[in-house]
Design an enzyme around this catalytic site. Structure first.
Site, PDB file in Angstrom:
ATOM      1  N   SER A 174      11.993  75.816 -17.109  1.00  0.00           N
ATOM      2  CA  SER A 174      12.519  75.699 -15.742  1.00  0.00           C
ATOM      3  C   SER A 174      13.042  77.009 -15.172  1.00  0.00           C
ATOM      4  O   SER A 174      13.141  77.176 -13.962  1.00  0.00           O
ATOM      5  CB  SER A 174      13.662  74.680 -15.720  1.00  0.00           C
ATOM      6  OG  SER A 174      14.706  75.113 -16.582  1.00  0.00           O
ATOM      7  N   ARG A 175      13.395  77.922 -16.062  1.00  0.00           N
ATOM      8  CA  ARG A 175      14.071  79.145 -15.591  1.00  0.00           C
ATOM      9  C   ARG A 175      13.661  80.343 -16.444  1.00  0.00           C
ATOM     10  O   ARG A 175      13.109  80.184 -17.531  1.00  0.00           O
ATOM     11  CB  ARG A 175      15.599  78.986 -15.727  1.00  0.00           C
ATOM     12  CG  ARG A 175      16.178  77.930 -14.856  1.00  0.00           C
ATOM     13  CD  ARG A 175      17.692  77.935 -14.889  1.00  0.00           C
ATOM     14  NE  ARG A 175      18.241  77.198 -16.018  1.00  0.00           N
ATOM     15  CZ  ARG A 175      19.099  77.708 -16.889  1.00  0.00           C
ATOM     16  NH1 ARG A 175      19.478  78.957 -16.798  1.00  0.00           N
ATOM     17  NH2 ARG A 175      19.571  76.964 -17.881  1.00  0.00           N
ATOM     18  N   ASN A 200      10.575  78.281 -26.631  1.00  0.00           N
ATOM     19  CA  ASN A 200      11.297  79.303 -25.869  1.00  0.00           C
ATOM     20  C   ASN A 200      12.750  78.913 -25.564  1.00  0.00           C
ATOM     21  O   ASN A 200      13.613  79.786 -25.491  1.00  0.00           O
ATOM     22  CB  ASN A 200      10.544  79.569 -24.557  1.00  0.00           C
ATOM     23  CG  ASN A 200      11.406  80.289 -23.538  1.00  0.00           C
ATOM     24  OD1 ASN A 200      11.633  81.484 -23.622  1.00  0.00           O
ATOM     25  ND2 ASN A 200      11.942  79.534 -22.568  1.00  0.00           N
ATOM     26  N   TYR A 204      24.214  82.432 -32.774  1.00  0.00           N
ATOM     27  CA  TYR A 204      22.960  82.755 -32.067  1.00  0.00           C
ATOM     28  C   TYR A 204      22.052  83.618 -32.959  1.00  0.00           C
ATOM     29  O   TYR A 204      20.864  83.324 -33.135  1.00  0.00           O
ATOM     30  CB  TYR A 204      23.305  83.499 -30.775  1.00  0.00           C
ATOM     31  CG  TYR A 204      22.130  83.885 -29.910  1.00  0.00           C
ATOM     32  CD1 TYR A 204      21.531  82.961 -29.061  1.00  0.00           C
ATOM     33  CD2 TYR A 204      21.632  85.185 -29.929  1.00  0.00           C
ATOM     34  CE1 TYR A 204      20.453  83.330 -28.253  1.00  0.00           C
ATOM     35  CE2 TYR A 204      20.562  85.556 -29.126  1.00  0.00           C
ATOM     36  CZ  TYR A 204      19.977  84.626 -28.289  1.00  0.00           C
ATOM     37  OH  TYR A 204      18.916  85.002 -27.493  1.00  0.00           O
ATOM     38  N   ALA A 205      22.634  84.663 -33.556  1.00  0.00           N
ATOM     39  CA  ALA A 205      21.831  85.569 -34.395  1.00  0.00           C
ATOM     40  C   ALA A 205      21.264  84.827 -35.601  1.00  0.00           C
ATOM     41  O   ALA A 205      20.099  85.029 -35.963  1.00  0.00           O
ATOM     42  CB  ALA A 205      22.686  86.760 -34.845  1.00  0.00           C
ATOM     43  N   ALA A 206      22.065  83.947 -36.201  1.00  0.00           N
ATOM     44  CA  ALA A 206      21.575  83.191 -37.367  1.00  0.00           C
ATOM     45  C   ALA A 206      20.430  82.266 -36.961  1.00  0.00           C
ATOM     46  O   ALA A 206      19.432  82.133 -37.668  1.00  0.00           O
ATOM     47  CB  ALA A 206      22.720  82.382 -37.986  1.00  0.00           C
ATOM     48  N   LYS A 211      18.346  82.728 -34.473  1.00  0.00           N
ATOM     49  CA  LYS A 211      17.164  83.532 -34.133  1.00  0.00           C
ATOM     50  C   LYS A 211      16.550  84.164 -35.385  1.00  0.00           C
ATOM     51  O   LYS A 211      15.332  84.319 -35.476  1.00  0.00           O
ATOM     52  CB  LYS A 211      17.536  84.614 -33.111  1.00  0.00           C
ATOM     53  CG  LYS A 211      17.967  84.041 -31.751  1.00  0.00           C
ATOM     54  CD  LYS A 211      16.852  83.244 -31.112  1.00  0.00           C
ATOM     55  CE  LYS A 211      17.165  82.780 -29.715  1.00  0.00           C
ATOM     56  NZ  LYS A 211      16.074  82.019 -29.103  1.00  0.00           N
ATOM     57  N   ILE A 259      16.603  90.935 -21.203  1.00  0.00           N
ATOM     58  CA  ILE A 259      15.690  90.581 -20.118  1.00  0.00           C
ATOM     59  C   ILE A 259      16.505  90.010 -18.958  1.00  0.00           C
ATOM     60  O   ILE A 259      17.470  89.265 -19.189  1.00  0.00           O
ATOM     61  CB  ILE A 259      14.663  89.510 -20.617  1.00  0.00           C
ATOM     62  CG1 ILE A 259      13.982  89.962 -21.925  1.00  0.00           C
ATOM     63  CG2 ILE A 259      13.640  89.200 -19.533  1.00  0.00           C
ATOM     64  CD1 ILE A 259      13.096  91.174 -21.845  1.00  0.00           C
ATOM     65  N   GLY A 289      12.100  75.118 -22.241  1.00  0.00           N
ATOM     66  CA  GLY A 289      12.887  76.005 -21.381  1.00  0.00           C
ATOM     67  C   GLY A 289      12.045  76.552 -20.253  1.00  0.00           C
ATOM     68  O   GLY A 289      12.207  77.709 -19.847  1.00  0.00           O
TER      69      GLY A 289
HETATM   70  P1  NAP Z   1      17.777  80.973 -19.560  1.00  0.00           P
HETATM   71  O1  NAP Z   1      17.433  81.685 -18.298  1.00  0.00           O
HETATM   72  O2  NAP Z   1      19.190  80.680 -19.868  1.00  0.00           O
HETATM   73  O3  NAP Z   1      16.940  79.594 -19.592  1.00  0.00           O
HETATM   74  C1  NAP Z   1      17.086  78.758 -20.712  1.00  0.00           C
HETATM   75  C2  NAP Z   1      16.049  77.653 -20.623  1.00  0.00           C
HETATM   76  O4  NAP Z   1      16.192  76.829 -21.803  1.00  0.00           O
HETATM   77  C3  NAP Z   1      16.241  76.750 -19.419  1.00  0.00           C
HETATM   78  O5  NAP Z   1      14.973  76.348 -18.958  1.00  0.00           O
HETATM   79  C4  NAP Z   1      16.994  75.565 -20.014  1.00  0.00           C
HETATM   80  O6  NAP Z   1      16.798  74.348 -19.320  1.00  0.00           O
HETATM   81  C5  NAP Z   1      16.333  75.475 -21.387  1.00  0.00           C
HETATM   82  N1  NAP Z   1      17.143  74.722 -22.340  1.00  0.00           N
HETATM   83  C6  NAP Z   1      18.405  74.989 -22.753  1.00  0.00           C
HETATM   84  N2  NAP Z   1      18.812  74.032 -23.622  1.00  0.00           N
HETATM   85  C7  NAP Z   1      17.779  73.153 -23.746  1.00  0.00           C
HETATM   86  C8  NAP Z   1      17.604  71.955 -24.469  1.00  0.00           C
HETATM   87  N3  NAP Z   1      18.574  71.449 -25.258  1.00  0.00           N
HETATM   88  N4  NAP Z   1      16.426  71.289 -24.351  1.00  0.00           N
HETATM   89  C9  NAP Z   1      15.433  71.768 -23.539  1.00  0.00           C
HETATM   90  N5  NAP Z   1      15.552  72.901 -22.832  1.00  0.00           N
HETATM   91  C10 NAP Z   1      16.723  73.587 -22.930  1.00  0.00           C
HETATM   92  O7  NAP Z   1      17.204  81.755 -20.851  1.00  0.00           O
HETATM   93  P2  NAP Z   1      16.202  82.997 -20.943  1.00  0.00           P
HETATM   94  O8  NAP Z   1      16.990  84.228 -20.763  1.00  0.00           O
HETATM   95  O9  NAP Z   1      15.006  82.741 -20.121  1.00  0.00           O
HETATM   96  O10 NAP Z   1      15.840  82.931 -22.496  1.00  0.00           O
HETATM   97  C11 NAP Z   1      14.690  82.257 -22.989  1.00  0.00           C
HETATM   98  C12 NAP Z   1      14.631  82.473 -24.493  1.00  0.00           C
HETATM   99  O11 NAP Z   1      14.591  83.879 -24.765  1.00  0.00           O
HETATM  100  C13 NAP Z   1      15.851  81.939 -25.236  1.00  0.00           C
HETATM  101  O12 NAP Z   1      15.462  81.401 -26.475  1.00  0.00           O
HETATM  102  C14 NAP Z   1      16.691  83.180 -25.467  1.00  0.00           C
HETATM  103  O13 NAP Z   1      17.521  83.051 -26.593  1.00  0.00           O
HETATM  104  C15 NAP Z   1      15.621  84.220 -25.681  1.00  0.00           C
HETATM  105  N6  NAP Z   1      16.092  85.577 -25.397  1.00  0.00           N
HETATM  106  C16 NAP Z   1      16.495  85.932 -24.147  1.00  0.00           C
HETATM  107  C17 NAP Z   1      16.935  87.241 -23.932  1.00  0.00           C
HETATM  108  C18 NAP Z   1      17.378  87.716 -22.577  1.00  0.00           C
HETATM  109  O14 NAP Z   1      17.813  88.869 -22.478  1.00  0.00           O
HETATM  110  N7  NAP Z   1      17.307  86.911 -21.536  1.00  0.00           N
HETATM  111  C19 NAP Z   1      16.974  88.148 -24.995  1.00  0.00           C
HETATM  112  C20 NAP Z   1      16.551  87.751 -26.249  1.00  0.00           C
HETATM  113  C21 NAP Z   1      16.101  86.462 -26.438  1.00  0.00           C
HETATM  114  P3  NAP Z   1      17.809  73.862 -18.139  1.00  0.00           P
HETATM  115  O15 NAP Z   1      17.355  74.577 -16.896  1.00  0.00           O
HETATM  116  O16 NAP Z   1      17.613  72.394 -18.074  1.00  0.00           O
HETATM  117  O17 NAP Z   1      19.183  74.267 -18.578  1.00  0.00           O
END
Ligand code: NAP
Length: 243
Positions: A15-16, A85, A150-152, A154, A183, A13
């Site tokens: 890329s973003r 991630n 999602y919760a399960a 995590k 975040i 993950g």
């Molecule tokens: P995000 O902005 O939605 O980015 C998700 C990333 O995961 C993207 O780079 C996406 O790639 C990649 N991804 C999704 N499915 C994939 C797959 N099948 N194979 C490879 N890569 C994949 O998410 P984020 O907010 O940065 O979250 C990152 C992590 O933190 C996640 O695990 C999320 O559950 C956890 N988290 C986030 C928050 C929050 O508030 N943001 C809170 C708690 C936990 P593409 O660009 O190709 O789609």
């Protein structure tokens, strides 16, 4: 100045959002970072950053993970650090949740880390060195309405972290977990102002977190100074989990 000996890191993950920040901060600290995402187009965002090597891989697909592992073996030999991630959510109350929504979230958030960890762990065991960090969520301990899948997934990552830490500690491999609160990324961008206000009311620091809040902790956990920390979960949530 933190002291680093490890050199090659995989960030899924990358890329973003949080994963992009982690990739950038590790790359700036001289890691070779293999940043993984699902499409070449989304990897364009990091293609020109020094020390970052974008790789297209769907972590929910075992064959795709094999290709990633082969690329790492051929190009870098092995990985010293794995940051699990990448994550998705497909929210629905359980009564309405389709089995595809359950399975897809499990495949990306929990089965992907299982397969990828297994792939890189053999070299870490051989080298008697490695850092694995799983990005969970406070939903994984507290649960969240409409996010049973999602919760399960995590919560599963939290338990996997502790189990693996017990298994591989004697090999000098540490396994830790970060549980972010809310975040500012694409994942939370869609939340309405009302929902955000509801969360802010529960956050003692009265603001959403930034990806760099997570990145700094990752950097520390990868350093030699963190070599005696394993099996732990770090809540980076502005105090939200206190409520
Ligand atoms: P995000 O902005 O939605 O980015 C998700 C990333 O995961 C993207 O780079 C996406 O790639 C990649 N991804 C999704 N499915 C994939 C797959 N099948 N194979 C490879 N890569 C994949 O998410 P984020 O907010 O940065 O979250 C990152 C992590 O933190 C996640 O695990 C999320 O559950 C956890 N988290 C986030 C928050 C929050 O508030 N943001 C809170 C708690 C936990 P593409 O660009 O190709 O789609």
């Amino acid at each position: 100045m933190l002291n680093f000996t490890t050199k090659t890191a995989i960030v899924t993950g990358g890329s973003r959002g949080i994963g992009k920040e982690i990739s950038e901060i590790l790359a700036a600290n001289n890691y070779n970072v293999i940043a993984v995402a699902t499409s070449e187009q989304s990897l364009d965002s990091i293609r020109d950053i020094k020390n970052i090597h974008p790789f297209c891989c769907d972590i929910s697909d075992k064959q795709s993970i094999e290709k990633l592992y082969n690329y790492i073996s051929d190009t870098f030999g092995y990985a010293d650090v794995l940051i699990n991630n990448a994550g998705i959510h497909m929210d629905n109350i359980l009564l309405r949740m389709k089995s595809e929504e359950w399975t897809k979230v499990m495949d990306v958030n929990l089965n992907g880390p299982f397969h990828l960890t297994k792939a890189v762990l053999k070299d870490m065991v051989k080298n008697k060195c490695g850092r694995i960090i799983n990005i969970s969520s406070i939903s994984g301990t507290d649960g969240n309405k409409g996010q049973g899948n999602y919760a399960a997934s995590k919560g599963g990552l939290l338990a996997l972290t502790k189990s693996l830490a017990k298994e591989v500690g004697r090999r000098n491999i540490t396994v830790n977990c970060i549980a972010p609160g809310l975040i500012e990324t694409d994942m939370t961008a869609h939340l309405s102002d009302t929902v955000k206000k509801g969360y802010l009311d529960r956050i003692p620091l009265k603001r959403l977190g930034k990806p760099k809040d997570i990145g700094q902790m990752i950097l520390f956990l990868c350093s030699n100074e963190a070599s005696y920390i394993t099996g732990q979960t770090f809540y980076i949530d502005g105090g939200m989990s206190l409520n």
